[in-house]
Scaffold this motif. Sequence first.
Motif, mmCIF file in Angstrom:
data_model
loop_
_atom_site.group_PDB
_atom_site.id
_atom_site.type_symbol
_atom_site.label_atom_id
_atom_site.label_comp_id
_atom_site.label_asym_id
_atom_site.label_seq_id
_atom_site.Cartn_x
_atom_site.Cartn_y
_atom_site.Cartn_z
ATOM 1 N N LEU A 1 -9.861 -65.992 -13.997
ATOM 2 C CA LEU A 1 -10.010 -65.733 -12.501
ATOM 3 C C LEU A 1 -9.692 -64.578 -12.094
ATOM 4 N N PHE A 2 -10.714 -63.923 -11.360
ATOM 5 C CA PHE A 2 -10.308 -62.594 -10.631
ATOM 6 C C PHE A 2 -10.497 -62.795 -9.292
ATOM 7 N N PRO A 3 -9.578 -62.935 -8.389
ATOM 8 C CA PRO A 3 -9.761 -62.750 -6.887
ATOM 9 C C PRO A 3 -10.401 -61.301 -6.459
ATOM 10 N N LEU A 4 -11.420 -61.273 -5.767
ATOM 11 C CA LEU A 4 -12.131 -60.022 -5.448
ATOM 12 C C LEU A 4 -11.986 -59.598 -4.118
ATOM 13 N N THR A 5 -11.968 -60.600 -3.210
ATOM 14 C CA THR A 5 -11.959 -60.518 -1.776
ATOM 15 C C THR A 5 -11.094 -61.740 -1.334
ATOM 16 N N SER A 6 -10.958 -61.957 -0.025
ATOM 17 C CA SER A 6 -10.140 -62.943 0.420
ATOM 18 C C SER A 6 -11.050 -64.381 0.344
ATOM 19 N N LYS A 7 -12.236 -64.105 0.096
ATOM 20 C CA LYS A 7 -13.248 -65.293 0.177
ATOM 21 C C LYS A 7 -14.183 -65.469 -0.938
ATOM 22 N N ALA A 8 -13.840 -64.972 -2.208
ATOM 23 C CA ALA A 8 -14.608 -64.464 -3.509
ATOM 24 C C ALA A 8 -13.742 -64.368 -4.550
ATOM 25 N N VAL A 9 -13.882 -65.247 -5.612
ATOM 26 C CA VAL A 9 -13.197 -65.085 -7.026
ATOM 27 C C VAL A 9 -14.586 -65.066 -8.057
ATOM 28 N N LEU A 10 -14.279 -64.315 -9.065
ATOM 29 C CA LEU A 10 -15.026 -64.147 -10.149
ATOM 30 C C LEU A 10 -14.243 -64.672 -11.399
ATOM 31 N N ALA A 11 -15.161 -65.719 -11.858
ATOM 32 C CA ALA A 11 -14.767 -66.116 -13.371
ATOM 33 C C ALA A 11 -15.536 -65.486 -14.488
ATOM 34 N N SER A 12 -14.735 -64.984 -15.202
ATOM 35 C CA SER A 12 -15.215 -64.329 -16.245
ATOM 36 C C SER A 12 -14.920 -64.638 -17.931
ATOM 37 N N CYS A 13 -15.866 -64.974 -18.499
ATOM 38 C CA CYS A 13 -15.223 -65.334 -20.045
ATOM 39 C C CYS A 13 -16.278 -64.637 -20.866
ATOM 40 N N GLY A 14 -15.724 -64.767 -22.171
ATOM 41 C CA GLY A 14 -16.667 -64.157 -23.434
ATOM 42 C C GLY A 14 -15.612 -62.908 -24.007
ATOM 43 N N ASN A 15 -16.414 -62.068 -24.271
ATOM 44 C CA ASN A 15 -15.587 -60.789 -25.043
ATOM 45 C C ASN A 15 -14.719 -60.293 -24.033
ATOM 46 N N TRP A 16 -13.416 -60.349 -24.187
ATOM 47 C CA TRP A 16 -12.364 -60.144 -23.413
ATOM 48 C C TRP A 16 -12.172 -58.598 -22.941
ATOM 49 N N SER A 17 -12.400 -57.717 -23.932
ATOM 50 C CA SER A 17 -12.484 -56.240 -23.584
ATOM 51 C C SER A 17 -13.630 -55.997 -22.572
ATOM 52 N N ASP A 18 -14.621 -56.592 -22.808
ATOM 53 C CA ASP A 18 -15.885 -56.335 -21.750
ATOM 54 C C ASP A 18 -15.451 -56.972 -20.418
ATOM 55 N N SER A 19 -14.921 -58.254 -20.627
ATOM 56 C CA SER A 19 -14.656 -58.908 -19.061
ATOM 57 C C SER A 19 -13.502 -58.078 -18.489
ATOM 58 N N ASP A 20 -12.653 -57.555 -19.018
ATOM 59 C CA ASP A 20 -11.477 -56.656 -18.565
ATOM 60 C C ASP A 20 -12.152 -55.400 -17.908
ATOM 61 N N THR A 21 -12.945 -54.670 -18.750
ATOM 62 C CA THR A 21 -13.531 -53.386 -18.182
ATOM 63 C C THR A 21 -14.451 -53.683 -16.815
ATOM 64 N N LEU A 22 -15.211 -54.878 -17.013
ATOM 65 C CA LEU A 22 -16.247 -55.238 -16.044
ATOM 66 C C LEU A 22 -15.277 -55.490 -14.621
ATOM 67 N N THR A 23 -14.410 -56.406 -14.809
ATOM 68 C CA THR A 23 -13.697 -56.675 -13.627
ATOM 69 C C THR A 23 -12.789 -55.398 -12.982
ATOM 70 N N SER A 24 -12.365 -54.469 -13.952
ATOM 71 C CA SER A 24 -11.584 -53.416 -13.266
ATOM 72 C C SER A 24 -12.876 -52.445 -12.744
ATOM 73 N N LEU B 1 -19.569 -66.183 -10.137
ATOM 74 C CA LEU B 1 -18.912 -65.562 -8.777
ATOM 75 C C LEU B 1 -19.100 -66.706 -7.970
ATOM 76 N N ALA B 2 -18.010 -67.086 -7.119
ATOM 77 C CA ALA B 2 -17.882 -68.295 -6.113
ATOM 78 C C ALA B 2 -17.189 -67.649 -4.836
ATOM 79 N N GLY B 3 -17.480 -68.153 -3.707
ATOM 80 C CA GLY B 3 -16.982 -67.811 -2.560
ATOM 81 C C GLY B 3 -17.617 -68.335 -1.475
ATOM 82 N N ILE B 4 -17.134 -67.919 -0.001
ATOM 83 C CA ILE B 4 -17.684 -68.372 1.235
ATOM 84 C C ILE B 4 -18.422 -67.283 1.920
ATOM 85 N N TYR B 5 -19.584 -67.599 2.470
ATOM 86 C CA TYR B 5 -20.625 -66.645 2.893
ATOM 87 C C TYR B 5 -20.974 -67.509 4.439
ATOM 88 N N GLU B 6 -20.812 -66.821 5.396
ATOM 89 C CA GLU B 6 -21.238 -67.509 6.800
ATOM 90 C C GLU B 6 -20.849 -68.945 6.870
#
Length: 188
Positions: free
Chosen positions: A18-41, A86-91
């Motif tokens: 799980l990668f918090p991206l903002t105060s109201k959004a979190v990304l969950a990423s699984c699969g190839n770990w090096s790709d996940s790490d690169t994408l989230t960075s 990607l999960a979060g709150i919008y309006e």
Amino acid sequence: DTRLSAGYNIFTRNHSKLFPLTSKAVLASCGNWSDSDTLTSILTTRVRQYADAHENKEISLNALAQLLSTMMYSRRFFPFYVSNILAGIYEGKGYVYSYDPIGHCERHTYRAGGSSSALLQPILDSQVGLKNMQEKPTTPLTVERTVSLVTDTFVSAAERDIYTGDGILISIITENGVEQRKVSLRKD
């Protein structure tokens, strides 16, 4: 015995997907770990660049969902081998976006992903989506009931899927921010 075993290796038991991206959004990423790490960075950097360009205003969930889709689609000929949610709150309302490896995006109110998604999704369809139920509950899910449901669902999946792991990290996203809870799945 000096032979290498051709089996399943566990590199770590305490790595969050799980990668918090903002105060109201979190990304969950699984699969190839090096790709996940690169994408989230890269995505984290783009989120910071947006804030810098807009006087520290956070990117909205819908814009973030489109940004992730565009980033993944730009790599369609050499994709990131990951599955993202990607999960979060919008309006004031919660949304979940699921992605395939080339960036196709769908918006849902709930979604399962990863190796045990085939085990998790039917339970969520029944208990959260209220699909194919004879008697539907009249009260909405509370945060505590939802955490209990997610925990029970993952305990069941962990018994049947070797990749599910020993514990889960649950991100509870509200207007006030993201709260994380760690739950053990296996007791052995």
